[in-house]
Scaffold this active site. Sequence first.
Site, PDB file in Angstrom:
ATOM      1  N   THR A 193     -54.674  93.865   0.644  1.00 15.70           N
ATOM      2  CA  THR A 193     -53.534  94.733   0.985  1.00 15.70           C
ATOM      3  C   THR A 193     -52.705  95.087  -0.254  1.00 15.70           C
ATOM      4  OG1 THR A 193     -51.977  92.920   1.520  1.00 15.70           O
ATOM      5  CG2 THR A 193     -53.394  93.732   3.316  1.00 15.70           C
ATOM      6  N   LEU A 239     -49.287  98.163   1.767  1.00 16.39           N
ATOM      7  CA  LEU A 239     -49.222  98.476   3.198  1.00 16.39           C
ATOM      8  C   LEU A 239     -50.219  97.547   3.908  1.00 16.39           C
ATOM      9  CD1 LEU A 239     -48.165 100.105   5.535  1.00 16.39           C
ATOM     10  CD2 LEU A 239     -49.716 101.963   4.911  1.00 16.39           C
ATOM     11  N   HIS A 240     -49.717  96.493   4.511  1.00 12.90           N
ATOM     12  CA  HIS A 240     -50.570  95.399   4.981  1.00 12.90           C
ATOM     13  C   HIS A 240     -51.302  95.689   6.310  1.00 12.90           C
ATOM     14  CE1 HIS A 240     -48.541  92.905   1.953  1.00 12.90           C
ATOM     15  NE2 HIS A 240     -47.383  93.250   2.467  1.00 12.90           N
ATOM     16  N   ASP A 241     -50.541  95.753   7.396  1.00 12.50           N
ATOM     17  CA  ASP A 241     -51.133  95.640   8.743  1.00 12.50           C
ATOM     18  C   ASP A 241     -52.085  96.756   9.173  1.00 12.50           C
ATOM     19  OD1 ASP A 241     -48.162  94.027  10.120  1.00 12.50           O
ATOM     20  OD2 ASP A 241     -49.860  93.242   8.982  1.00 12.50           O
ATOM     21  N   ASN A 243     -54.426  98.018   7.801  1.00 12.96           N
ATOM     22  CA  ASN A 243     -55.812  97.727   7.363  1.00 12.96           C
ATOM     23  C   ASN A 243     -56.615  97.052   8.475  1.00 12.96           C
ATOM     24  OD1 ASN A 243     -56.115  98.403   4.341  1.00 12.96           O
ATOM     25  ND2 ASN A 243     -54.149  97.340   4.430  1.00 12.96           N
TER      26      ASN A 243
END
Length: 311
Positions: A193, A239-241, A243
């Site tokens: 991420t 931008l983590h989630d 993905n």
Amino acid sequence: MRKIIIDTDPGQDDAVAILLALASSELEVLGITAVAGNVPLALTQKNARIICELAGRPDIKVFAGAERPLVRELVTAEYVHGKTGLNGPKWPEPKMPLQDGHAVRFIIDTLRDHDKGSVTLCVLGPLTNIALALVQAPDIASRIQEIILMGGGFFEGGNTTPAAEFNIYVDPHAAKTVFTAGIPLVIMPLDVTHKALTTAKRIAAFRGIGNAAGKATAEMMAFFERFDEEKYGTDGGPLHDPNVIAYLLEPDIYKGRKVNVEVETGSELTMGMTVVDWWAVTDRAPNALWIKDLDDDRFFGLLVARLKTLP
Ligand code: RIB
Ligand code: CA
């Protein structure tokens, strides 16, 4: 269509993940279960409903789950997400109802009501709800098709302590319960991420979509990224989630390796650390696909293309 439950602690990045899921006809969102994490549960369940309404989906069932981790005290992240957890845009109060009944009950019942191996759990926050469901109903472990989760870090270290990433740090005991349940796991850690940065050009692309979802996404990202830009000195923040959802839609955007991952729950110094046997130096059996790389342009291109289909 792939049936999914999204377990989440919105959070601006969770919000973009939910928008991506609701904009993708390949996915059937059976329900959204909120957990305490970025902000307390009263806000994460409200934020989940705000995002469903932004996506024009007041029909989505949203449940409230765990108010605190299994063992440790709740740690929140208003310093990243703001007091409401969705700082950035001005939001109306949600009109759609919160479902009666606990999120854990919904997870258990849904897995028992659907064919074995036909429901995927997309986990975007601390794993408390999932662990509670596994403890309350061990039979569901063999009924889960796959768990795709955002959490952990190895090559990147931690973002909450030097050793631990937030979702795992908040509830390391829940993570350990899930990681040792023998369920097929795909993990999106900070290692990948941190290569998905919301650069100024990408935020402009969100704004340029010209609809409410694009505008809100640009405003959420502009707020959410400021903490990490400051910390990492980058153009944009990770931008983590989203993905997690993008992996379901286009898995070949990502590259990883089947490894053994264990979670530290003993030492306070390394509490919540994900210990990854990347070079297979132990005889511990591989229990997860650990994602390390992505094609970031494809990821953001997918996001823009799908957000365009929303109101
Ligand atoms: O460490 C990043 C993760 O913690 C993301 O899921 C973010 O939303 C927070 O839950
Ligand atoms: Ca999250």
